[in-house]
Enzyme design. Sequence first.
Site, PDB file in Angstrom:
ATOM      1  CG  HIS A  18      47.179  29.225  44.830  1.00 31.46           C
ATOM      2  ND1 HIS A  18      47.949  28.154  44.445  1.00 31.46           N
ATOM      3  CD2 HIS A  18      47.735  30.311  44.213  1.00 31.46           C
ATOM      4  CE1 HIS A  18      48.913  28.565  43.641  1.00 31.46           C
ATOM      5  NE2 HIS A  18      48.799  29.878  43.489  1.00 31.46           N
ATOM      6  CD  GLU A  19      46.452  33.935  44.257  1.00 33.37           C
ATOM      7  OE1 GLU A  19      47.476  34.553  44.629  1.00 33.37           O
ATOM      8  OE2 GLU A  19      46.371  33.360  43.153  1.00 33.37           O
ATOM      9  CG  HIS A  22      51.292  33.219  46.181  1.00 36.13           C
ATOM     10  ND1 HIS A  22      52.451  32.489  46.029  1.00 36.13           N
ATOM     11  CD2 HIS A  22      50.430  32.751  45.230  1.00 36.13           C
ATOM     12  CE1 HIS A  22      52.298  31.617  45.048  1.00 36.13           C
ATOM     13  NE2 HIS A  22      51.086  31.749  44.560  1.00 36.13           N
TER      14      HIS A  22
END
Length: 419
Positions: A18-19, A22
């Site tokens: 997920h990170e 980003h």
Amino acid sequence: MLGIITFIIIFGILVIVHEFGHFYFAKKSGILVREFAIGMGPKIFSHVDQGGTLYTLRMLPLGGYVRMAGWGDDKTEIKTGTPASLTLNEQGFVKRINLSQSKLDPTSLPMHVTGYDLEDQLSITGLVLEETKTYKVAHDATIVEEDGTEIRIAPLDVQYQNASIGGRLITNFAGPMNNFILGIVVFILLVFLQGGMPDFSSNHVGVQENGAAAKAGLRDNDQIVAINGYKVTSWNDLTEAVDLATRDLGPSQTIKVTYKSHQRLKTVAVKPQKHAKTYTIGVKASLKTGFKDKLLGGLELAWSGAFTILNALKGLITGFSLNKLGGPVAMYDMSNQAAQNGLESVLSLMAMLSINLGIFNLIPIPALDGGKILMNIIEAIRRKPIKQETEAYITLAGVAIMVVLMIAVTWNDIMRVFF
């Protein structure tokens, strides 16, 4: 112990994936990433790369974050008169401003700072040997803060709020997007491990070893055409026929199963086996084993999982209950149960949790990615940026809501799982 290890692995993979979404798109959009953190709380491990990004592993498995330049309280303040040591590059630009008494460079230039602009003009002014001098600061210069922490300066062009709308939008969406991709990939992997995707449209069956059908002579890929006279053309027909044929069935009674094997039609007596309140005959849906079938099967499982989660979310909105939510404790409990059931259960759980995390993060609450995306869209429609103060207050309110909700959910999970 196995449950704890499984939980840590699943949690770690979900957060990192997920990170990283980003992180990757922030970098691609020209945004300076201050920190890539896995977990929350005190640091267990840290490393700074050449680009100035700090990578940290933190103690509490409660999520993670990517901290970007321009978010929150990101500015370094240098008080007038502060002693500093300046290190210059070959062009005479300041490449390092040392405000601490550590990491001293013997070739550095001592200065008492009287003024600076590290965002726009990129300059620093101060007294050098009682003479006021101004030096240009390199775009990628670093500051060693009083506690010894070294960070890159953040000129306006690398700050989050000054990236393009498109850049910020994809940066915020990339986390959930990565979770969806991970969920799909894991579901496809699961189908390959299982040997194929169940074909519920067919009446061909797989036969369970030592099951009732196997004892009656059925073999894998035989085609069941009727049960007690009930016509069977699909898996749904088969389950309904078994249900109808076993109603009021005595302990030693059998049912008639007509099947086709090697183009020959046969009818045998099968003694169903009772499990709880239902009867089974020891067969399962046959598998579609083609490469394309496996890929499509993984996509089908991912879509089915997303649909289930969206329905649960709808139910949560119409009838809120903490029992419908789960936090890290519930995730640990599910990981523990999956670990007992083997690799396929662990992969299935990981895929569902990944899709769940992606959908949850798209909810338009300010603290979540969905809230940030909503503000990006509003800014695009208005064609002017939302005031930083307004955005900060909205985000703070969202964080407060999420913290209260997380505490309530975690407490509810603890009481439900351990008491």
